[in-house]
Design a protein around this motif. Structure first.
Motif, PDB file in Angstrom:
ATOM      1  N   UNK A  18      31.139   3.420 -41.230  1.00  0.00           N
ATOM      2  CA  UNK A  18      32.503   3.935 -41.368  1.00  0.00           C
ATOM      3  C   UNK A  18      32.556   5.375 -41.855  1.00  0.00           C
ATOM      4  N   UNK A  19      31.667   5.724 -42.769  1.00  0.00           N
ATOM      5  CA  UNK A  19      31.748   7.058 -43.380  1.00  0.00           C
ATOM      6  C   UNK A  19      30.811   8.073 -42.732  1.00  0.00           C
ATOM      7  N   UNK A  20      29.773   7.583 -42.038  1.00  0.00           N
ATOM      8  CA  UNK A  20      28.806   8.500 -41.442  1.00  0.00           C
ATOM      9  C   UNK A  20      28.712   8.344 -39.923  1.00  0.00           C
ATOM     10  N   UNK A  21      29.592   7.515 -39.358  1.00  0.00           N
ATOM     11  CA  UNK A  21      29.734   7.378 -37.893  1.00  0.00           C
ATOM     12  C   UNK A  21      28.442   6.993 -37.186  1.00  0.00           C
ATOM     13  N   UNK A  22      27.621   6.179 -37.841  1.00  0.00           N
ATOM     14  CA  UNK A  22      26.403   5.713 -37.189  1.00  0.00           C
ATOM     15  C   UNK A  22      26.695   4.429 -36.426  1.00  0.00           C
ATOM     16  N   UNK A  23      26.170   4.329 -35.214  1.00  0.00           N
ATOM     17  CA  UNK A  23      26.299   3.103 -34.431  1.00  0.00           C
ATOM     18  C   UNK A  23      25.436   2.009 -35.045  1.00  0.00           C
ATOM     19  N   UNK A  24      25.793   0.756 -34.738  1.00  0.00           N
ATOM     20  CA  UNK A  24      25.048  -0.369 -35.295  1.00  0.00           C
ATOM     21  C   UNK A  24      23.571  -0.321 -34.898  1.00  0.00           C
ATOM     22  N   UNK A  25      23.295   0.097 -33.680  1.00  0.00           N
ATOM     23  CA  UNK A  25      21.901   0.168 -33.222  1.00  0.00           C
ATOM     24  C   UNK A  25      21.117   1.199 -34.032  1.00  0.00           C
ATOM     25  N   UNK A  26      21.757   2.338 -34.350  1.00  0.00           N
ATOM     26  CA  UNK A  26      21.097   3.372 -35.144  1.00  0.00           C
ATOM     27  C   UNK A  26      20.859   2.895 -36.580  1.00  0.00           C
ATOM     28  N   UNK A  27      21.848   2.197 -37.138  1.00  0.00           N
ATOM     29  CA  UNK A  27      21.690   1.639 -38.489  1.00  0.00           C
ATOM     30  C   UNK A  27      20.527   0.655 -38.507  1.00  0.00           C
ATOM     31  N   UNK A  28      20.462  -0.192 -37.481  1.00  0.00           N
ATOM     32  CA  UNK A  28      19.374  -1.157 -37.398  1.00  0.00           C
ATOM     33  C   UNK A  28      18.015  -0.481 -37.338  1.00  0.00           C
ATOM     34  N   UNK A  29      17.916   0.595 -36.562  1.00  0.00           N
ATOM     35  CA  UNK A  29      16.656   1.330 -36.460  1.00  0.00           C
ATOM     36  C   UNK A  29      16.254   1.936 -37.792  1.00  0.00           C
ATOM     37  N   UNK A  30      17.241   2.445 -38.523  1.00  0.00           N
ATOM     38  CA  UNK A  30      16.948   3.085 -39.807  1.00  0.00           C
ATOM     39  C   UNK A  30      16.531   2.078 -40.875  1.00  0.00           C
ATOM     40  N   UNK A  31      17.141   0.910 -40.845  1.00  0.00           N
ATOM     41  CA  UNK A  31      16.934  -0.062 -41.921  1.00  0.00           C
ATOM     42  C   UNK A  31      15.957  -1.175 -41.560  1.00  0.00           C
ATOM     43  N   UNK A  32      15.462  -1.172 -40.327  1.00  0.00           N
ATOM     44  CA  UNK A  32      14.522  -2.210 -39.919  1.00  0.00           C
ATOM     45  C   UNK A  32      15.180  -3.550 -39.713  1.00  0.00           C
ATOM     46  N   UNK A  33      16.394  -3.543 -39.123  1.00  0.00           N
ATOM     47  CA  UNK A  33      17.148  -4.770 -38.867  1.00  0.00           C
ATOM     48  C   UNK A  33      17.539  -4.803 -37.399  1.00  0.00           C
ATOM     49  N   UNK A  34      17.812  -6.000 -36.894  1.00  0.00           N
ATOM     50  CA  UNK A  34      18.313  -6.109 -35.521  1.00  0.00           C
ATOM     51  C   UNK A  34      19.764  -5.647 -35.471  1.00  0.00           C
ATOM     52  N   UNK A  35      20.186  -5.164 -34.322  1.00  0.00           N
ATOM     53  CA  UNK A  35      21.582  -4.748 -34.149  1.00  0.00           C
ATOM     54  C   UNK A  35      22.515  -5.923 -34.385  1.00  0.00           C
ATOM     55  N   UNK A  36      22.090  -7.109 -33.975  1.00  0.00           N
ATOM     56  CA  UNK A  36      22.915  -8.302 -34.159  1.00  0.00           C
ATOM     57  C   UNK A  36      23.163  -8.577 -35.640  1.00  0.00           C
ATOM     58  N   UNK A  37      22.105  -8.455 -36.460  1.00  0.00           N
ATOM     59  CA  UNK A  37      22.258  -8.718 -37.888  1.00  0.00           C
ATOM     60  C   UNK A  37      23.085  -7.626 -38.565  1.00  0.00           C
ATOM     61  N   UNK A  38      22.913  -6.391 -38.136  1.00  0.00           N
ATOM     62  CA  UNK A  38      23.751  -5.302 -38.661  1.00  0.00           C
ATOM     63  C   UNK A  38      25.216  -5.600 -38.385  1.00  0.00           C
ATOM     64  N   UNK A  39      25.514  -6.048 -37.162  1.00  0.00           N
ATOM     65  CA  UNK A  39      26.891  -6.369 -36.787  1.00  0.00           C
ATOM     66  C   UNK A  39      27.448  -7.485 -37.662  1.00  0.00           C
TER      67      UNK A  39
END
Length: 358
Positions: free
Chosen positions: A162-183
Protein backbone atom coordinates in the motif's frame (compact mmCIF):
# COMPACT_ATOMS: atom_id res chain seq x y z
CA UNK A 1 18.58 -5.96 -3.58
CA UNK A 2 21.23 -3.38 -2.69
CA UNK A 3 24.22 -4.50 -0.64
CA UNK A 4 25.35 -2.59 2.44
CA UNK A 5 28.67 -0.84 3.02
CA UNK A 6 30.89 -2.52 5.60
CA UNK A 7 31.67 -0.23 8.56
CA UNK A 8 33.29 -0.50 11.97
CA UNK A 9 31.33 1.43 14.60
CA UNK A 10 31.06 1.74 18.36
CA UNK A 11 28.18 -0.01 20.10
CA UNK A 12 27.06 3.36 21.48
CA UNK A 13 26.54 4.62 17.92
CA UNK A 14 23.72 2.12 17.33
CA UNK A 15 20.10 2.98 18.05
CA UNK A 16 17.60 0.21 18.70
CA UNK A 17 14.49 0.54 16.54
CA UNK A 18 11.53 1.42 18.82
CA UNK A 19 9.13 0.70 15.96
CA UNK A 20 10.39 -2.85 15.50
CA UNK A 21 7.69 -5.01 13.93
CA UNK A 22 8.14 -7.60 16.66
CA UNK A 23 6.50 -5.16 19.10
CA UNK A 24 3.51 -4.31 16.96
CA UNK A 25 1.16 -7.12 17.97
CA UNK A 26 1.12 -5.67 21.50
CA UNK A 27 -2.15 -3.73 21.99
CA UNK A 28 -0.21 -1.10 24.01
CA UNK A 29 2.30 -0.45 21.21
CA UNK A 30 2.63 3.14 20.02
CA UNK A 31 4.89 4.46 17.26
CA UNK A 32 7.88 6.58 18.23
CA UNK A 33 8.63 9.67 16.18
CA UNK A 34 11.52 9.02 13.79
CA UNK A 35 13.53 12.07 14.91
CA UNK A 36 13.34 11.02 18.59
CA UNK A 37 14.90 7.56 18.30
CA UNK A 38 18.11 8.87 19.90
CA UNK A 39 16.46 10.09 23.10
CA UNK A 40 17.52 8.29 26.25
CA UNK A 41 14.01 7.32 27.35
CA UNK A 42 13.07 6.02 23.88
CA UNK A 43 16.18 3.82 23.78
CA UNK A 44 15.72 2.68 27.38
CA UNK A 45 12.11 1.60 26.83
CA UNK A 46 13.05 -0.20 23.61
CA UNK A 47 15.92 -2.00 25.36
CA UNK A 48 13.69 -3.03 28.26
CA UNK A 49 11.04 -4.33 25.87
CA UNK A 50 13.56 -6.48 24.00
CA UNK A 51 15.11 -7.69 27.24
CA UNK A 52 11.65 -8.57 28.53
CA UNK A 53 11.14 -10.86 25.53
CA UNK A 54 14.27 -12.76 26.49
CA UNK A 55 17.92 -12.26 25.51
CA UNK A 56 19.65 -14.32 28.20
CA UNK A 57 20.23 -17.22 25.78
CA UNK A 58 21.82 -14.82 23.28
CA UNK A 59 23.98 -13.21 25.98
CA UNK A 60 25.18 -16.62 27.12
CA UNK A 61 26.05 -17.58 23.54
CA UNK A 62 28.04 -14.38 22.95
CA UNK A 63 29.81 -14.74 26.31
CA UNK A 64 30.75 -18.36 25.49
CA UNK A 65 31.43 -18.18 21.73
CA UNK A 66 32.29 -14.53 21.23
CA UNK A 67 30.36 -12.20 18.96
CA UNK A 68 30.09 -13.98 15.60
CA UNK A 69 30.40 -11.45 12.77
CA UNK A 70 29.62 -13.63 9.76
CA UNK A 71 25.96 -12.59 10.06
CA UNK A 72 26.21 -8.81 9.98
CA UNK A 73 24.04 -6.40 11.91
CA UNK A 74 22.33 -4.24 9.28
CA UNK A 75 21.94 -0.52 9.96
CA UNK A 76 20.98 2.71 8.22
CA UNK A 77 22.28 6.24 8.87
CA UNK A 78 20.30 8.23 11.41
CA UNK A 79 19.32 11.82 10.74
CA UNK A 80 21.47 13.17 13.58
CA UNK A 81 25.20 12.91 14.13
CA UNK A 82 27.20 9.77 13.52
CA UNK A 83 24.45 7.45 14.75
CA UNK A 84 22.83 4.50 13.01
CA UNK A 85 19.41 2.84 13.38
CA UNK A 86 19.44 -0.95 13.53
CA UNK A 87 17.37 -2.49 10.71
CA UNK A 88 18.21 -6.10 11.42
CA UNK A 89 19.90 -7.34 14.59
CA UNK A 90 18.09 -5.49 17.39
CA UNK A 91 18.25 -8.52 19.73
CA UNK A 92 21.98 -8.92 19.19
CA UNK A 93 22.58 -5.22 19.84
CA UNK A 94 20.42 -5.42 22.98
CA UNK A 95 22.41 -8.45 24.15
CA UNK A 96 25.68 -6.56 23.60
CA UNK A 97 24.31 -3.58 25.52
CA UNK A 98 23.39 -5.84 28.41
CA UNK A 99 26.87 -7.36 28.40
CA UNK A 100 28.36 -3.87 28.35
CA UNK A 101 26.26 -2.95 31.39
CA UNK A 102 27.51 -6.10 33.11
CA UNK A 103 31.12 -5.17 32.32
CA UNK A 104 30.69 -1.62 33.59
CA UNK A 105 29.16 -3.05 36.79
CA UNK A 106 32.32 -5.05 37.41
CA UNK A 107 31.10 -8.40 36.09
CA UNK A 108 33.63 -10.45 34.15
CA UNK A 109 33.12 -10.33 30.39
CA UNK A 110 35.60 -12.00 27.99
CA UNK A 111 38.11 -9.49 26.48
CA UNK A 112 37.19 -10.45 22.93
CA UNK A 113 33.59 -9.44 23.67
CA UNK A 114 34.66 -6.19 25.38
CA UNK A 115 36.62 -5.23 22.28
CA UNK A 116 33.42 -5.42 20.22
CA UNK A 117 31.92 -2.59 22.28
CA UNK A 118 34.42 -0.26 20.55
CA UNK A 119 34.82 -1.98 17.17
CA UNK A 120 31.62 -3.59 15.96
CA UNK A 121 31.37 -4.64 12.28
CA UNK A 122 28.06 -3.68 10.66
CA UNK A 123 26.60 -3.49 7.17
CA UNK A 124 25.28 0.00 6.50
CA UNK A 125 22.54 0.51 3.90
CA UNK A 126 23.15 4.02 2.61
CA UNK A 127 19.94 4.13 0.57
CA UNK A 128 16.98 5.99 2.06
CA UNK A 129 14.56 3.59 0.32
CA UNK A 130 12.29 2.57 3.19
CA UNK A 131 10.86 -0.31 1.16
CA UNK A 132 14.39 -1.73 1.00
CA UNK A 133 14.76 -1.35 4.77
CA UNK A 134 11.49 -3.18 5.35
CA UNK A 135 12.47 -5.95 2.95
CA UNK A 136 15.80 -6.49 4.69
CA UNK A 137 13.98 -6.97 7.98
CA UNK A 138 11.47 -9.32 6.41
CA UNK A 139 14.04 -11.64 4.82
CA UNK A 140 15.02 -12.98 8.24
CA UNK A 141 11.79 -12.56 10.15
CA UNK A 142 9.02 -13.50 7.70
CA UNK A 143 10.47 -16.65 6.19
CA UNK A 144 13.80 -16.86 8.01
CA UNK A 145 15.12 -18.55 11.11
CA UNK A 146 13.67 -16.23 13.76
CA UNK A 147 10.23 -15.50 12.45
CA UNK A 148 7.88 -12.77 13.58
CA UNK A 149 4.32 -13.58 14.51
CA UNK A 150 1.78 -13.81 11.71
CA UNK A 151 0.31 -10.37 12.46
CA UNK A 152 3.66 -8.58 12.11
CA UNK A 153 4.51 -10.30 8.82
CA UNK A 154 1.09 -9.47 7.35
CA UNK A 155 1.49 -5.84 8.42
CA UNK A 156 4.82 -5.71 6.62
CA UNK A 157 3.21 -7.14 3.48
CA UNK A 158 0.45 -4.53 3.68
CA UNK A 159 2.90 -1.65 4.03
CA UNK A 160 5.07 -2.82 1.15
CA UNK A 161 1.99 -3.07 -1.08
CA UNK A 162 0.00 0.00 0.00
CA UNK A 163 2.72 2.49 0.88
CA UNK A 164 5.50 1.43 -1.49
CA UNK A 165 3.41 0.21 -4.47
CA UNK A 166 5.08 -3.18 -4.68
CA UNK A 167 3.18 -5.96 -6.46
CA UNK A 168 2.50 -9.16 -4.56
CA UNK A 169 4.93 -11.08 -6.77
CA UNK A 170 7.72 -8.58 -6.00
CA UNK A 171 6.98 -8.75 -2.26
CA UNK A 172 7.13 -12.54 -2.45
CA UNK A 173 10.50 -12.41 -4.21
CA UNK A 174 11.90 -10.05 -1.60
CA UNK A 175 10.64 -11.98 1.41
CA UNK A 176 11.04 -15.54 0.15
CA UNK A 177 7.29 -16.27 0.04
CA UNK A 178 4.93 -17.46 -2.67
CA UNK A 179 2.72 -14.86 -4.32
CA UNK A 180 -0.29 -16.84 -3.14
CA UNK A 181 0.79 -16.62 0.51
CA UNK A 182 1.58 -12.91 0.18
CA UNK A 183 -1.94 -12.39 -1.17
CA UNK A 184 -3.48 -14.32 1.72
CA UNK A 185 -1.57 -12.34 4.34
CA UNK A 186 -2.55 -9.07 2.72
CA UNK A 187 -6.23 -10.06 2.62
CA UNK A 188 -6.12 -11.28 6.23
CA UNK A 189 -4.50 -8.07 7.47
CA UNK A 190 -7.13 -5.98 5.68
CA UNK A 191 -9.94 -8.17 7.06
CA UNK A 192 -8.63 -7.77 10.60
CA UNK A 193 -8.21 -4.02 10.06
CA UNK A 194 -11.85 -3.89 8.88
CA UNK A 195 -12.94 -5.25 12.26
CA UNK A 196 -10.56 -2.86 14.07
CA UNK A 197 -12.30 0.04 12.32
CA UNK A 198 -15.86 -1.25 12.79
CA UNK A 199 -17.85 1.19 14.89
CA UNK A 200 -19.67 -1.56 16.81
CA UNK A 201 -17.04 -4.30 17.09
CA UNK A 202 -13.70 -2.45 17.20
CA UNK A 203 -13.48 -2.72 20.99
CA UNK A 204 -13.64 -6.51 20.75
CA UNK A 205 -11.01 -6.86 18.03
CA UNK A 206 -7.65 -8.26 19.11
CA UNK A 207 -4.55 -8.80 17.01
CA UNK A 208 -4.32 -12.37 18.29
CA UNK A 209 -7.38 -12.99 16.07
CA UNK A 210 -5.21 -12.68 12.96
CA UNK A 211 -4.91 -16.47 12.34
CA UNK A 212 -8.72 -16.73 12.24
CA UNK A 213 -8.94 -14.02 9.58
CA UNK A 214 -6.11 -15.67 7.65
CA UNK A 215 -8.14 -18.87 7.58
CA UNK A 216 -11.34 -17.02 6.65
CA UNK A 217 -9.81 -15.39 3.57
CA UNK A 218 -8.14 -18.68 2.60
CA UNK A 219 -11.44 -20.58 2.34
CA UNK A 220 -13.37 -19.82 -0.90
CA UNK A 221 -16.73 -20.73 0.65
CA UNK A 222 -16.20 -18.38 3.61
CA UNK A 223 -14.96 -15.58 1.33
CA UNK A 224 -18.15 -16.03 -0.71
CA UNK A 225 -20.35 -16.14 2.42
CA UNK A 226 -18.85 -12.86 3.66
CA UNK A 227 -18.64 -11.45 0.10
CA UNK A 228 -14.96 -10.56 -0.06
CA UNK A 229 -14.41 -7.68 -2.49
CA UNK A 230 -10.94 -7.72 -4.06
CA UNK A 231 -11.03 -4.11 -5.24
CA UNK A 232 -11.70 -2.65 -1.80
CA UNK A 233 -10.07 -5.48 0.20
CA UNK A 234 -13.01 -5.87 2.55
CA UNK A 235 -16.05 -8.03 3.25
CA UNK A 236 -19.32 -6.63 1.88
CA UNK A 237 -22.06 -8.82 3.40
CA UNK A 238 -22.83 -6.81 6.53
CA UNK A 239 -25.29 -9.33 7.99
CA UNK A 240 -23.01 -12.35 7.73
CA UNK A 241 -19.98 -10.28 8.74
CA UNK A 242 -21.74 -9.16 11.91
CA UNK A 243 -22.58 -12.80 12.63
CA UNK A 244 -18.92 -13.77 12.08
CA UNK A 245 -17.72 -11.08 14.48
CA UNK A 246 -20.20 -12.30 17.08
CA UNK A 247 -18.83 -15.83 16.67
CA UNK A 248 -15.17 -14.92 17.20
CA UNK A 249 -15.52 -12.23 19.90
CA UNK A 250 -16.58 -12.39 23.54
CA UNK A 251 -19.12 -9.59 23.83
CA UNK A 252 -20.70 -7.90 26.83
CA UNK A 253 -24.35 -6.86 26.68
CA UNK A 254 -25.91 -3.78 28.27
CA UNK A 255 -26.40 -5.67 31.54
CA UNK A 256 -22.70 -6.49 31.74
CA UNK A 257 -23.18 -10.18 30.94
CA UNK A 258 -20.57 -11.66 28.63
CA UNK A 259 -21.34 -13.94 25.71
CA UNK A 260 -18.33 -16.16 25.12
CA UNK A 261 -16.93 -16.53 21.61
CA UNK A 262 -18.03 -19.75 19.91
CA UNK A 263 -15.04 -19.77 17.55
CA UNK A 264 -11.60 -19.33 19.10
CA UNK A 265 -9.16 -21.03 16.70
CA UNK A 266 -8.23 -21.01 13.03
CA UNK A 267 -9.16 -24.71 12.82
CA UNK A 268 -12.72 -23.88 13.87
CA UNK A 269 -12.89 -21.18 11.20
CA UNK A 270 -11.84 -23.86 8.68
CA UNK A 271 -14.70 -26.07 9.91
CA UNK A 272 -17.11 -23.13 9.54
CA UNK A 273 -17.29 -23.80 5.80
CA UNK A 274 -18.99 -27.12 6.58
CA UNK A 275 -21.59 -25.40 8.75
CA UNK A 276 -22.51 -22.54 6.41
CA UNK A 277 -23.37 -25.08 3.71
CA UNK A 278 -26.13 -26.52 5.90
CA UNK A 279 -29.25 -24.45 6.75
CA UNK A 280 -29.99 -26.61 9.79
CA UNK A 281 -26.42 -26.31 11.09
CA UNK A 282 -26.52 -22.54 10.60
CA UNK A 283 -29.66 -22.36 12.73
CA UNK A 284 -27.93 -24.31 15.50
CA UNK A 285 -24.91 -22.01 15.29
CA UNK A 286 -27.15 -18.94 15.59
CA UNK A 287 -28.82 -20.29 18.72
CA UNK A 288 -27.12 -18.59 21.73
CA UNK A 289 -27.78 -21.68 23.86
CA UNK A 290 -26.03 -24.12 21.53
CA UNK A 291 -22.34 -24.57 20.78
CA UNK A 292 -20.12 -24.57 17.73
CA UNK A 293 -19.48 -28.27 18.29
CA UNK A 294 -23.22 -29.01 18.12
CA UNK A 295 -23.58 -27.07 14.87
CA UNK A 296 -20.59 -28.89 13.38
CA UNK A 297 -22.03 -32.26 14.42
CA UNK A 298 -25.29 -31.45 12.61
CA UNK A 299 -23.41 -30.43 9.47
CA UNK A 300 -21.22 -33.54 9.45
CA UNK A 301 -24.25 -35.79 10.01
CA UNK A 302 -25.83 -34.27 6.91
CA UNK A 303 -22.60 -34.88 5.01
CA UNK A 304 -22.65 -38.56 5.96
CA UNK A 305 -26.31 -38.86 5.02
CA UNK A 306 -25.59 -37.62 1.52
CA UNK A 307 -22.28 -39.41 1.07
CA UNK A 308 -23.98 -42.57 -0.25
CA UNK A 309 -24.99 -40.85 -3.51
CA UNK A 310 -21.36 -40.21 -4.38
CA UNK A 311 -20.36 -43.74 -3.44
CA UNK A 312 -23.16 -45.27 -5.54
CA UNK A 313 -22.19 -43.08 -8.50
CA UNK A 314 -18.59 -44.28 -8.20
CA UNK A 315 -19.71 -47.91 -8.02
CA UNK A 316 -21.90 -47.46 -11.08
CA UNK A 317 -19.00 -45.91 -12.98
CA UNK A 318 -16.75 -48.81 -12.01
CA UNK A 319 -19.31 -51.40 -13.16
CA UNK A 320 -19.86 -49.64 -16.46
CA UNK A 321 -16.11 -49.64 -17.06
CA UNK A 322 -15.60 -53.41 -16.82
CA UNK A 323 -14.38 -54.60 -20.24
CA UNK A 324 -16.32 -57.40 -21.99
CA UNK A 325 -13.23 -59.61 -22.05
CA UNK A 326 -12.94 -59.26 -18.27
CA UNK A 327 -16.62 -60.25 -17.84
CA UNK A 328 -16.05 -63.47 -19.77
CA UNK A 329 -13.32 -64.47 -17.30
CA UNK A 330 -15.08 -63.69 -14.02
CA UNK A 331 -14.07 -65.92 -11.13
CA UNK A 332 -16.85 -67.39 -8.93
CA UNK A 333 -15.99 -65.10 -6.02
CA UNK A 334 -16.23 -62.03 -8.31
CA UNK A 335 -19.60 -63.17 -9.60
CA UNK A 336 -20.79 -63.62 -6.01
CA UNK A 337 -19.88 -59.96 -5.26
CA UNK A 338 -21.95 -58.75 -8.21
CA UNK A 339 -24.92 -60.93 -7.26
CA UNK A 340 -24.78 -59.60 -3.68
CA UNK A 341 -24.69 -56.04 -5.02
CA UNK A 342 -27.67 -56.78 -7.26
CA UNK A 343 -29.65 -58.22 -4.35
CA UNK A 344 -28.80 -55.23 -2.15
CA UNK A 345 -29.95 -52.83 -4.84
CA UNK A 346 -33.22 -54.78 -5.23
CA UNK A 347 -33.79 -54.66 -1.44
CA UNK A 348 -33.26 -50.88 -1.39
CA UNK A 349 -35.71 -50.34 -4.26
CA UNK A 350 -38.32 -52.62 -2.63
CA UNK A 351 -38.00 -50.70 0.63
CA UNK A 352 -38.39 -47.39 -1.21
CA UNK A 353 -41.58 -48.59 -2.97
CA UNK A 354 -43.12 -49.80 0.31
CA UNK A 355 -42.36 -46.46 1.97
CA UNK A 356 -43.73 -44.54 -1.00
CA UNK A 357 -47.07 -46.45 -0.81
CA UNK A 358 -47.50 -45.95 2.95
Amino acid sequence: MQNGVERIVKLDQLLLDPNNYRFQDDPTFQFAQALRFHETMVQRKTFERIRGEGINDLKASIRHNGFLTFERIIVRPYERGDLFVVIEGNRRVAALRSLKEDYEAGIDVPPEVVSVFQELPVSCVESDDSALHLSLMGIRHVSGVRQWGSYQSSKLVSELHDEHDLEFSEIGSRLGMSTREVTRRYRAFKALRQMEEDEEFSEYCERRMYPMFHEAVSQPMIRQWLQWDESSSEFKDETNLRHFYELIASIQNDEGLETKAKITTANEVRELKTIIGSPEARMVLSDPNRSFAEALAVAKTEELQHAWTTQVAEANKALAGIPALELRRLEPEHLAVLETLSQTLQDVLDTYRRLARS
